[in-house]
Design a protein around this motif. Structure first.
Motif, PDB file in Angstrom:
ATOM      1  N   UNK A   2     112.022 113.774 -29.922  1.00 20.90           N
ATOM      2  CA  UNK A   2     112.001 112.753 -28.882  1.00 20.90           C
ATOM      3  C   UNK A   2     113.215 112.846 -27.984  1.00 20.90           C
ATOM      4  N   UNK A   3     113.076 112.249 -26.799  1.00 24.85           N
ATOM      5  CA  UNK A   3     114.203 112.220 -25.877  1.00 24.85           C
ATOM      6  C   UNK A   3     115.378 111.453 -26.452  1.00 24.85           C
ATOM      7  N   UNK A   4     115.076 110.392 -27.232  1.00 27.04           N
ATOM      8  CA  UNK A   4     116.148 109.612 -27.847  1.00 27.04           C
ATOM      9  C   UNK A   4     116.952 110.477 -28.794  1.00 27.04           C
ATOM     10  N   UNK A   5     116.266 111.263 -29.630  1.00 26.67           N
ATOM     11  CA  UNK A   5     116.975 112.128 -30.569  1.00 26.67           C
ATOM     12  C   UNK A   5     117.821 113.144 -29.821  1.00 26.67           C
ATOM     13  N   UNK A   6     117.276 113.721 -28.762  1.00 32.23           N
ATOM     14  CA  UNK A   6     118.048 114.677 -27.969  1.00 32.23           C
ATOM     15  C   UNK A   6     119.280 114.034 -27.359  1.00 32.23           C
ATOM     16  N   UNK A   7     119.115 112.775 -26.921  1.00 32.20           N
ATOM     17  CA  UNK A   7     120.248 112.058 -26.335  1.00 32.20           C
ATOM     18  C   UNK A   7     121.397 111.954 -27.323  1.00 32.20           C
ATOM     19  N   UNK A   8     121.091 111.522 -28.557  1.00 33.44           N
ATOM     20  CA  UNK A   8     122.151 111.345 -29.548  1.00 33.44           C
ATOM     21  C   UNK A   8     122.639 112.680 -30.086  1.00 33.44           C
ATOM     22  N   UNK A 121     134.267 108.926 -36.839  1.00 33.48           N
ATOM     23  CA  UNK A 121     133.353 107.796 -36.950  1.00 33.48           C
ATOM     24  C   UNK A 121     131.962 108.323 -37.244  1.00 33.48           C
ATOM     25  N   UNK A 122     131.369 107.873 -38.337  1.00 31.82           N
ATOM     26  CA  UNK A 122     129.965 108.169 -38.635  1.00 31.82           C
ATOM     27  C   UNK A 122     129.108 107.155 -37.896  1.00 31.82           C
ATOM     28  N   UNK A 123     128.051 107.614 -37.231  1.00 33.28           N
ATOM     29  CA  UNK A 123     127.159 106.725 -36.488  1.00 33.28           C
ATOM     30  C   UNK A 123     125.717 107.033 -36.869  1.00 33.28           C
ATOM     31  N   UNK A 124     124.974 105.989 -37.251  1.00 33.52           N
ATOM     32  CA  UNK A 124     123.558 106.122 -37.603  1.00 33.52           C
ATOM     33  C   UNK A 124     122.720 105.394 -36.568  1.00 33.52           C
ATOM     34  N   UNK A 125     121.700 106.060 -36.039  1.00 35.99           N
ATOM     35  CA  UNK A 125     120.865 105.492 -34.999  1.00 35.99           C
ATOM     36  C   UNK A 125     119.516 105.065 -35.557  1.00 35.99           C
ATOM     37  N   UNK A 129     118.836 109.370 -36.917  1.00 35.03           N
ATOM     38  CA  UNK A 129     119.870 110.364 -36.679  1.00 35.03           C
ATOM     39  C   UNK A 129     121.235 109.916 -37.164  1.00 35.03           C
ATOM     40  N   UNK A 130     122.069 110.912 -37.501  1.00 36.69           N
ATOM     41  CA  UNK A 130     123.457 110.644 -37.881  1.00 36.69           C
ATOM     42  C   UNK A 130     124.356 111.568 -37.089  1.00 36.69           C
ATOM     43  N   UNK A 131     125.405 110.993 -36.501  1.00 30.97           N
ATOM     44  CA  UNK A 131     126.383 111.753 -35.742  1.00 30.97           C
ATOM     45  C   UNK A 131     127.779 111.416 -36.228  1.00 30.97           C
ATOM     46  N   UNK A 137     125.008 115.361 -36.824  1.00 34.31           N
ATOM     47  CA  UNK A 137     124.988 115.786 -38.224  1.00 34.31           C
ATOM     48  C   UNK A 137     123.576 116.146 -38.663  1.00 34.31           C
ATOM     49  N   UNK A 138     122.599 115.271 -38.376  1.00 38.07           N
ATOM     50  CA  UNK A 138     121.238 115.559 -38.773  1.00 38.07           C
ATOM     51  C   UNK A 138     120.370 114.327 -38.752  1.00 38.07           C
ATOM     52  N   UNK A 139     119.067 114.509 -38.996  1.00 36.49           N
ATOM     53  CA  UNK A 139     118.117 113.411 -38.987  1.00 36.49           C
ATOM     54  C   UNK A 139     117.671 113.027 -40.390  1.00 36.49           C
ATOM     55  N   UNK A 140     116.725 112.095 -40.449  1.00 34.79           N
ATOM     56  CA  UNK A 140     116.154 111.669 -41.717  1.00 34.79           C
ATOM     57  C   UNK A 140     116.912 110.583 -42.438  1.00 34.79           C
TER      58      UNK A 140
END
Length: 303
Positions: A2-8, A121-125, A129-131, A137-140
């Motif tokens: 998705x575009x959202x995943x690409x954004x993050x 900073x770990x960020x979960x969307x 997704x995790x960044x 970092x990755x999805x799921x």
């Protein structure tokens, strides 16, 4: 994808907690914080603020190397605010950092090099997704209903990550210190007994990070860190009852700059309380202290 995943995936998050520490105002004036005492927005520059934060941190008089993180808040419109540590007021007036955090589920700061100042900073969307401050970092990660980073649990280079899945199993991801993590390791089941899990830093004075967990009856339990990857926590010990009065628990590390990890709790009406850390396992917190009001306006609180 998705575009959202690409954004993050391609967004490089600034070192948010470093920005917060750089903005710290160590004042002697005493007043409580309010959720609506905002100041003008600032456009943070990560490299400049990192240097300023380390300079500010070098002035702090500490009795230990406990990390200071401050607190962040995201409102319903996706605006991200920071509340810097303040020795007198605990939380300095808020600063607006960004306006595009509507898709952030939660986040957690990290001090990967152990110098007392956050550097990641770990960020979960909401899309799973995790960044980190270093990149995607990755999805799921939406398989977990709770995620947090309480510290360096097992002596590896960086802050580690815990995730609780829908069946109540708690999983450990060891952090490499560069914004990446190992494969997960199972800690154990039964963690669905808890409605809140929080922690950042050492509550008991043995240098290992600890966590606290609140059960459905409102009892808060302490899990002391062991430093053992295979068995990172001791058996639980009871802290006390009545914690179901709070809708959110936030572990900000050493928020009052005394070298001990603390806890912040928000009531449904938005009142905010500080539980000052003692460093003693048998009684890890002092009696609560009111530090603000109006915090019900926030969708997410984290540190």
């Amino acid at each position: 994808m998705s575009g959202l995943t690409n954004h993050w995936r391609h967004r490089r998050f600034p070192r948010l907690t470093v920005m917060l520490v750089a903005a710290t105002l160590l004042t002697a004036a005493g007043s409580t914080a309010s959720a609506d005492n905002g100041t003008s927005p600032k456009a943070p520059n990560a490299s400049e603020v990192t240097e300023a934060a380390r300079h500010a941190a070098s002035r702090f008089s500490r009795s230990s190397t406990a990390a200071t993180f401050g607190m962040f808040a995201i409102d319903a419109q996706g605006k991200l605010y920071s509340y810097a540590p303040d020795q007198a007021r605990i939380l300095a007036p808020r600063e607006l950092l960004a306006t595009d955090y509507g898709d952030v589920r939660t986040a957690s700061s990290a001090d990967d090099d152990g110098d007392g100042v956050a550097d990641d900073t770990w960020i979960w969307t909401t899309d799973g997704g995790m960044s980190s401050s270093y990149g995607y970092v990755g999805g799921g990660w939406n398989i977990y209903d709770t995620v947090l980073s309480p510290g360096n649990l097992a002596g590896t280079p960086g802050y580690d990550v815990l995730g609780r899945d829908a069946s109540g199993v708690l999983w450990l991801y060891l952090g490499h210190g560069d914004g990446t993590v190992t494969d997960r390791r199972r800690i154990g089941g039964g963690w669905d007994a808890y409605t809140q899990i929080a922690g950042k830093g050492d509550l008991t004075g043995d240098t290992w990070p600890d966590i606290v967990a609140r059960d459905s009856s409102g009892v808060l339990w302490l899990y002391q860190g062991t430093g053992d990857t295979a068995d990172p926590f001791t058996a639980r010990t009871k802290i006390g009852a009545g914690w179901n009065a709070y809708g959110a628990l936030v572990a900000p590390g050493d928020i009052d700059l005394d070298g001990k990890a603390d806890l912040i709790a928000r009531q449904p009406n938005g009142d905010l309380s500080l539980y000052k850390g003692t460093g003693i396992a048998a009684a890890p917190y002092e009696a609560k202290r009111n530090i603000g009001s109006g915090f019900q306006t926030y969708r997410v609180l984290f540190s």
